[in-house]
Design an enzyme around this catalytic site. Structure first.
Site, short mmCIF file in Angstrom:
data_model
loop_
_atom_site.label_atom_id
_atom_site.label_comp_id
_atom_site.label_asym_id
_atom_site.label_seq_id
_atom_site.Cartn_x
_atom_site.Cartn_y
_atom_site.Cartn_z
N THR A 183 0.99 -1.09 -0.13
CA THR A 183 -0.02 0.02 0.04
C THR A 183 0.76 1.39 0.05
O THR A 183 2.01 1.26 0.57
CB THR A 183 -1.06 0.08 1.18
OG1 THR A 183 -1.69 1.27 1.12
CG2 THR A 183 -0.32 0.01 2.49
N ARG A 184 0.17 2.37 -0.68
CA ARG A 184 0.93 3.63 -0.58
C ARG A 184 -0.07 4.68 -0.04
O ARG A 184 0.25 5.89 -0.07
CB ARG A 184 1.51 3.91 -1.87
CG ARG A 184 0.34 4.13 -3.03
CD ARG A 184 1.04 4.71 -4.17
NE ARG A 184 0.12 5.55 -5.15
CZ ARG A 184 -0.57 4.81 -6.20
NH1 ARG A 184 -0.27 3.59 -6.28
NH2 ARG A 184 -1.75 5.33 -6.82
N HIS A 199 -8.04 2.24 4.75
CA HIS A 199 -9.28 2.48 4.97
C HIS A 199 -10.08 1.38 5.33
O HIS A 199 -9.31 0.24 5.08
CB HIS A 199 -9.81 3.49 3.99
CG HIS A 199 -9.16 4.93 3.98
ND1 HIS A 199 -9.07 5.99 5.07
CD2 HIS A 199 -8.60 5.22 2.83
CE1 HIS A 199 -8.28 7.01 4.57
NE2 HIS A 199 -7.97 6.70 3.28
N HIS A 234 -9.65 -1.42 2.58
CA HIS A 234 -8.60 -2.44 2.34
C HIS A 234 -8.38 -3.36 3.75
O HIS A 234 -8.07 -4.12 3.51
CB HIS A 234 -7.49 -1.55 2.10
CG HIS A 234 -7.37 -1.13 0.76
ND1 HIS A 234 -7.31 0.35 0.32
CD2 HIS A 234 -7.61 -1.68 -0.54
CE1 HIS A 234 -7.48 0.46 -0.87
NE2 HIS A 234 -7.51 -0.80 -1.55
N ARG A 250 -8.46 -4.08 -7.45
CA ARG A 250 -8.78 -3.16 -8.84
C ARG A 250 -7.72 -1.78 -8.72
O ARG A 250 -7.37 -1.45 -7.70
CB ARG A 250 -10.29 -2.60 -8.71
CG ARG A 250 -11.15 -3.50 -8.91
CD ARG A 250 -12.58 -2.94 -8.68
NE ARG A 250 -12.61 -1.65 -9.53
CZ ARG A 250 -13.55 -1.16 -10.15
NH1 ARG A 250 -14.66 -2.04 -10.50
NH2 ARG A 250 -13.44 -0.06 -10.83
#
Ligand SMILES: [Zn+2]
Length: 408
Positions: free
Chosen positions: A211-212, A216, A219, A305
């Site tokens: 993740t960058r 939230h 996720h 996605r």
């Protein structure tokens, strides 16, 4: 050096978990590469500093060098030469057949005087700190336009990764590297460290989540659905360069910490750092992220996605499709958890996805990154169905504080 017993593991042959014996996935090529310089080597480079030529390398190359050093790019032992480069660009594999999707190359800097073949070059950062040394094996020219079309699927210079690529120039140096050690971080940063952490916990199957962004609830949901199936989760935020409008790394780390403290069982998650830089190459980069996480010890990887993309350059499922096109788990060695768009649904009264929720858009709590930034900038509430209140609080404080500017 490698913790536990490492055996090749495919989804079909995965052994049941053995309590006392971590059976982690093997790295690409079978052995974790270690290119870190010894104290003696460092001293020698220091003594020869006057005679070695120096090359200041950009931050993406510096991140790649660190990842080469720790074995995150196993089986690579240096920056790619022409044959491997062309093979990666056109076929997404090294010349020996190892799957690999992003070319790891070193721009030569001033093309008027590239280093000579055979020379040992000291690689330095912008402030002249020694990052490592490279023995020049080859100097070659890259076809940047072809690379952009194959790797980024566009040569539009409005794409930040393509713009960065064209800014590098065509002259490229290749050869084996040795990498200067860096001080240990608070969180596991190298594959040896994460593998040790997994082995300590007795994990065999581990899902990696790249993740960058702050995590939230959407996720959080994906990682927890995945956690239902495997022994542990590696939450693996990228700590290298991102776009100016992404949330700063330190703020994200605070968000991850509070989220893990309050909402995940401590013994099921390892928070690590992935010291890579974003290229925003979409599908190719998403697969690269999975391959690298295999080296970090992850048997599974989440491909959501719009993975690793930017703008509208890639279809929502392109990365999931590319995973299959490249031979899937059998060839890439890690299994993919492919997810749909997820959200909190007021109709379902729970987290759901387009695969599981029958309701319409008006029941689903979905906010774009732009909308979240707007709310934060105005000091307005972010719905608790979208993000945990503790995470929202950290973001609000960061956006309010002038000392931690968040570019928009
Ligand atoms: Zn619903």
């Amino acid at each position: 050096m490698l913790p536990g017993k490492l055996v090749e593991m495919t989804p079909e042959s995965r052994a049941p978990r053995v309590a006392d014996e971590a059976v982690l996935i093997t790295p690409l090529g079978g052995t974790l590469i270690d290119l870190m310089m010894t104290p003696d080597e460092l001293a020698e480079v220091g003594a020869r500093a006057g005679e070695l030529s120096s090359l200041r390398i950009p931050s993406t190359a510096a991140a790649d060098l660190a990842l080469l050093g720790s074995g995150a790019y196993s089986p690579m032992t240096g920056f790619l030469g022409r044959a491997d480069y062309e093979s990666v660009v056109s076929r997404a594999e090294l010349t020996d057949g190892t799957p690999w999707t992003l070319p790891i190359t070193l721009p030569a800097g001033d093309p008027a005087s590239p280093p000579q073949e055979g020379a040992v070059v000291a690689l330095r950062d912008e402030s002249d700190r020694l990052l490592g040394v490279l023995t020049v094996q080859e100097v070659f020219e890259r076809d940047l336009d072809a690379e952009a079309r194959e790797v980024y699927r566009t040569n539009d210079t409005a794409h930040p990764g393509v713009a960065a690529l064209f800014a590098q120039g065509t002259t490229t140096i290749a050869g084996p590297v040795r990498v200067a050690p860096t001080p240990a971080e608070e969180f596991p940063t190298t594959p040896a460290e994460t593998r040790a952490a997994f082995a300590e916990r007795g994990w065999s199957t581990v899902v990696g989540f790249q993740t960058r962004n702050p995590v939230h609830r959407a996720h959080e949901y994906l990682t927890k659905v995945a956690l239902e199936q495997v022994d542990g989760l590696l939450l693996h935020p990228l700590s290298g360069a991102t776009k100016g409008d992404d949330v700063p790394f330190e703020v994200r780390m605070e968000c991850y910490r509070v989220l893990l403290d309050r909402y995940y069982p401590t013994n099921r998650v390892v928070l690590g750092l992935f010291p890579g830089a974003m290229r925003y190459a979409g599908p190719r980069e998403a697969i690269y992220h999975g391959l690298v996480r295999r080296n970090y010890g992850c048997s599974h990887f989440i491909i959501g996605r719009d993975a690793a993309g930017v703008g509208n350059y890639y279809g929502s499922y392109d990365a999931q499709v590319l995973f299959d096109e490249l031979g899937g788990a059998e060839r890439l060695g890690f299994a993919a958890y492919k997810f749909e768009h997820s959200f909190y649904c007021r109709g379902c009264e729970e987290m759901a996805s387009t695969k599981t929720c029958p309701h319409g858009a008006d029941e689903r709590v979905i906010l774009s990154g732009t909308r979240v930034r707007e709310l934060l900038t105005r000091g307005e509430e972010i719905p608790h169905e979208f993000t945990r209140p503790e995470v929202a609080e950290i973001l609000r404080a960061a956006y309010a504080a002038p000392a931690t500017p968040v570019a928009s």
